[in-house]
Motif scaffolding. Structure first.
Motif, PDB file in Angstrom:
ATOM      1  N   ILE A  54       0.857  -1.180   0.000  1.00  0.00           N
ATOM      2  CA  ILE A  54       0.000   0.000   0.000  1.00  0.00           C
ATOM      3  C   ILE A  54       0.899   1.238   0.000  1.00  0.00           C
ATOM      4  CG2 ILE A  54      -1.940  -1.149   1.127  1.00  0.00           C
ATOM      5  CD1 ILE A  54      -1.179   0.387   3.679  1.00  0.00           C
ATOM      6  N   THR A  55       0.416   2.317  -0.582  1.00  0.00           N
ATOM      7  CA  THR A  55       1.220   3.542  -0.688  1.00  0.00           C
ATOM      8  C   THR A  55       0.672   4.670   0.174  1.00  0.00           C
ATOM      9  OG1 THR A  55      -0.048   4.197  -2.625  1.00  0.00           O
ATOM     10  CG2 THR A  55       2.024   2.996  -3.015  1.00  0.00           C
ATOM     11  N   GLY A  56      -0.500   4.478   0.738  1.00  0.00           N
ATOM     12  CA  GLY A  56      -1.096   5.481   1.610  1.00  0.00           C
ATOM     13  C   GLY A  56      -2.212   4.854   2.416  1.00  0.00           C
ATOM     14  N   ALA A  57      -2.545   5.470   3.535  1.00  0.00           N
ATOM     15  CA  ALA A  57      -3.631   4.954   4.371  1.00  0.00           C
ATOM     16  C   ALA A  57      -4.154   6.051   5.283  1.00  0.00           C
ATOM     17  CB  ALA A  57      -3.170   3.767   5.213  1.00  0.00           C
ATOM     18  N   ARG A  58      -5.447   5.975   5.579  1.00  0.00           N
ATOM     19  CA  ARG A  58      -6.095   6.858   6.542  1.00  0.00           C
ATOM     20  C   ARG A  58      -6.366   6.021   7.792  1.00  0.00           C
ATOM     21  NH1 ARG A  58      -8.911   9.087   3.215  1.00  0.00           N
ATOM     22  NH2 ARG A  58     -10.607   7.617   3.066  1.00  0.00           N
ATOM     23  N   VAL A  59      -5.799   6.445   8.907  1.00  0.00           N
ATOM     24  CA  VAL A  59      -5.914   5.702  10.163  1.00  0.00           C
ATOM     25  C   VAL A  59      -6.734   6.552  11.131  1.00  0.00           C
ATOM     26  CG1 VAL A  59      -4.646   4.552  12.011  1.00  0.00           C
ATOM     27  CG2 VAL A  59      -3.663   4.656   9.708  1.00  0.00           C
ATOM     28  N   THR A  60      -7.769   5.952  11.712  1.00  0.00           N
ATOM     29  CA  THR A  60      -8.684   6.678  12.584  1.00  0.00           C
ATOM     30  C   THR A  60      -8.656   6.076  13.990  1.00  0.00           C
ATOM     31  OG1 THR A  60     -10.104   7.134  10.680  1.00  0.00           O
ATOM     32  CG2 THR A  60     -11.070   7.469  12.854  1.00  0.00           C
ATOM     33  N   PHE A  61      -8.561   6.972  14.979  1.00  0.00           N
ATOM     34  CA  PHE A  61      -8.560   6.594  16.390  1.00  0.00           C
ATOM     35  C   PHE A  61      -9.666   7.357  17.100  1.00  0.00           C
ATOM     36  CE2 PHE A  61      -4.195   6.550  14.876  1.00  0.00           C
ATOM     37  CZ  PHE A  61      -3.677   5.369  15.362  1.00  0.00           C
ATOM     38  N   SER A  62     -10.053   6.860  18.271  1.00  0.00           N
ATOM     39  CA  SER A  62     -10.876   7.654  19.186  1.00  0.00           C
ATOM     40  C   SER A  62     -10.031   7.903  20.431  1.00  0.00           C
ATOM     41  CB  SER A  62     -12.176   6.933  19.539  1.00  0.00           C
ATOM     42  OG  SER A  62     -11.909   5.738  20.237  1.00  0.00           O
ATOM     43  N   PHE A  63     -10.399   8.970  21.141  1.00  0.00           N
ATOM     44  CA  PHE A  63      -9.640   9.366  22.321  1.00  0.00           C
ATOM     45  C   PHE A  63     -10.583  10.128  23.238  1.00  0.00           C
ATOM     46  CE2 PHE A  63      -7.094  12.572  24.580  1.00  0.00           C
ATOM     47  CZ  PHE A  63      -6.123  11.773  25.169  1.00  0.00           C
ATOM     48  N   THR A  64     -10.665   9.717  24.504  1.00  0.00           N
ATOM     49  CA  THR A  64     -11.509  10.408  25.476  1.00  0.00           C
ATOM     50  C   THR A  64     -10.643  11.326  26.327  1.00  0.00           C
ATOM     51  OG1 THR A  64     -13.072   8.579  25.498  1.00  0.00           O
ATOM     52  CG2 THR A  64     -13.169  10.126  27.346  1.00  0.00           C
ATOM     53  N   VAL A  65     -11.026  12.592  26.383  1.00  0.00           N
ATOM     54  CA  VAL A  65     -10.260  13.623  27.080  1.00  0.00           C
ATOM     55  C   VAL A  65     -10.490  13.515  28.589  1.00  0.00           C
ATOM     56  CG1 VAL A  65      -9.863  16.100  27.309  1.00  0.00           C
ATOM     57  CG2 VAL A  65     -10.452  15.132  25.067  1.00  0.00           C
ATOM     58  N   GLU A  66      -9.397  13.414  29.342  1.00  0.00           N
ATOM     59  CA  GLU A  66      -9.437  13.334  30.794  1.00  0.00           C
ATOM     60  C   GLU A  66      -8.911  14.639  31.396  1.00  0.00           C
ATOM     61  OE1 GLU A  66      -7.388   9.815  32.077  1.00  0.00           O
ATOM     62  OE2 GLU A  66      -8.860   8.496  31.120  1.00  0.00           O
ATOM     63  N   PRO A  67      -9.184  14.881  32.673  1.00  0.00           N
ATOM     64  CA  PRO A  67      -8.716  16.125  33.306  1.00  0.00           C
ATOM     65  C   PRO A  67      -7.207  16.352  33.175  1.00  0.00           C
ATOM     66  CG  PRO A  67     -10.321  15.058  34.714  1.00  0.00           C
ATOM     67  CD  PRO A  67     -10.043  14.099  33.580  1.00  0.00           C
ATOM     68  N   SER A  68      -6.419  15.292  33.213  1.00  0.00           N
ATOM     69  CA  SER A  68      -4.961  15.441  33.109  1.00  0.00           C
ATOM     70  C   SER A  68      -4.517  15.925  31.727  1.00  0.00           C
ATOM     71  CB  SER A  68      -4.269  14.119  33.440  1.00  0.00           C
ATOM     72  OG  SER A  68      -4.666  13.115  32.518  1.00  0.00           O
ATOM     73  N   TYR A 112      -4.911  25.142  16.001  1.00  0.00           N
ATOM     74  CA  TYR A 112      -5.985  24.993  16.968  1.00  0.00           C
ATOM     75  C   TYR A 112      -7.168  25.842  16.522  1.00  0.00           C
ATOM     76  CZ  TYR A 112      -1.924  23.204  19.335  1.00  0.00           C
ATOM     77  OH  TYR A 112      -0.793  22.488  19.635  1.00  0.00           O
ATOM     78  N   LEU A 113      -8.293  25.191  16.239  1.00  0.00           N
ATOM     79  CA  LEU A 113      -9.467  25.878  15.718  1.00  0.00           C
ATOM     80  C   LEU A 113     -10.575  26.013  16.747  1.00  0.00           C
ATOM     81  CD1 LEU A 113      -9.548  23.957  12.321  1.00  0.00           C
ATOM     82  CD2 LEU A 113      -8.435  26.139  12.815  1.00  0.00           C
ATOM     83  N   ALA A 114     -10.685  25.041  17.649  1.00  0.00           N
ATOM     84  CA  ALA A 114     -11.725  25.060  18.685  1.00  0.00           C
ATOM     85  C   ALA A 114     -11.277  24.153  19.823  1.00  0.00           C
ATOM     86  CB  ALA A 114     -13.053  24.577  18.118  1.00  0.00           C
ATOM     87  N   GLY A 115     -11.682  24.493  21.036  1.00  0.00           N
ATOM     88  CA  GLY A 115     -11.311  23.696  22.199  1.00  0.00           C
ATOM     89  C   GLY A 115     -12.169  22.456  22.357  1.00  0.00           C
ATOM     90  N   VAL A 116     -11.631  21.488  23.071  1.00  0.00           N
ATOM     91  CA  VAL A 116     -12.355  20.255  23.398  1.00  0.00           C
ATOM     92  C   VAL A 116     -12.319  20.110  24.913  1.00  0.00           C
ATOM     93  CG1 VAL A 116     -12.407  17.758  23.140  1.00  0.00           C
ATOM     94  CG2 VAL A 116     -11.710  19.176  21.211  1.00  0.00           C
ATOM     95  N   THR A 117     -13.462  19.838  25.520  1.00  0.00           N
ATOM     96  CA  THR A 117     -13.559  19.803  26.980  1.00  0.00           C
ATOM     97  C   THR A 117     -13.413  18.394  27.554  1.00  0.00           C
ATOM     98  OG1 THR A 117     -15.961  19.666  26.814  1.00  0.00           O
ATOM     99  CG2 THR A 117     -15.009  21.858  27.072  1.00  0.00           C
ATOM    100  N   VAL A 118     -13.179  18.343  28.857  1.00  0.00           N
ATOM    101  CA  VAL A 118     -13.059  17.086  29.597  1.00  0.00           C
ATOM    102  C   VAL A 118     -14.293  16.224  29.357  1.00  0.00           C
ATOM    103  CG1 VAL A 118     -12.942  16.066  31.906  1.00  0.00           C
ATOM    104  CG2 VAL A 118     -11.653  18.134  31.403  1.00  0.00           C
ATOM    105  N   GLY A 119     -14.062  14.940  29.166  1.00  0.00           N
ATOM    106  CA  GLY A 119     -15.150  13.987  28.963  1.00  0.00           C
ATOM    107  C   GLY A 119     -15.535  13.790  27.513  1.00  0.00           C
ATOM    108  N   SER A 120     -15.089  14.684  26.650  1.00  0.00           N
ATOM    109  CA  SER A 120     -15.405  14.546  25.220  1.00  0.00           C
ATOM    110  C   SER A 120     -14.617  13.386  24.624  1.00  0.00           C
ATOM    111  CB  SER A 120     -15.026  15.817  24.456  1.00  0.00           C
ATOM    112  OG  SER A 120     -15.748  16.926  24.917  1.00  0.00           O
TER     113      SER A 120
END
Length: 161
Positions: A54-68, A112-120
């Motif tokens: 393969i010569t390219g790939a789109r890899v997608t993750f999820s991530f939950t924002v914690e207070p730290s 940085y275009l917009a903030g993301v809050t805890v728990g998102s």
């Protein structure tokens, strides 16, 4: 319209991603472990192939924002965004450049275009656009749970095969 068939199985691509993430965690125990360990692989979509690779790939993750992960205003701080983009870019490179070792970011720009809050829970999407014998070219984004584009990044990496 027929579906595209790529020469590398999704199981193999997932194995490459998991191996790279484990190597990142082992190498950076103190500094980057918390956010990197919480990246959850959602999908890998090849975007091109040549011969048996393969010569390219789109890899997608999820991530939950914690207070730290957050600054004093309760939104994810820039260092955490940078770390997430850096790790996801290295993993995407490992997916495309099979056998890549010692993956090092040579350039990483985040906007940085917009903030993301805890728990998102955010979606982190990184696309490895192309690799040469030792350089990878990537772009990525982080969207919040409302599909708002919050952060974008462009990254170049160097690696050994």
């Amino acid at each position: 319209m027929t579906a595209l068939v790529f020469p590398v199985s999704n199981d193999e691509l997932t194995r490459r991603a998991d191996t790279c993430q484990k190597e990142l965690l082992a190498a950076n125990v103190k500094l980057t472990t918390p956010p990197v360990s919480r990246l959850r692989l959602q999908s890998i979509v090849p975007t091109g192939s040549k011969g048996d690779r393969i010569t390219g790939a789109r890899v997608t993750f999820s991530f939950t924002v914690e207070p730290s992960d957050c600054n004093t205003w309760g939104t994810i701080h820039g260092g955490c965004v940078f770390t997430i983009c850096n790790a996801a870019g290295k993993i995407a490179t490992a997916v495309v450049a099979n056998g890549a070792k010692n993956i090092v970011s040579t350039d990483l720009t985040t906007n940085y275009l917009a903030g993301v809050t805890v728990g998102s829970t955010v979606v982190v999407e990184i696309e490895c656009l192309r690799t040469t014998k030792s350089i990878g070219f990537l772009r990525g984004s982080i969207k919040d749970d409302k599909d708002t584009l919050c952060y974008v990044c462009v990254q170049n990496v160097s690696f050994e095969l």
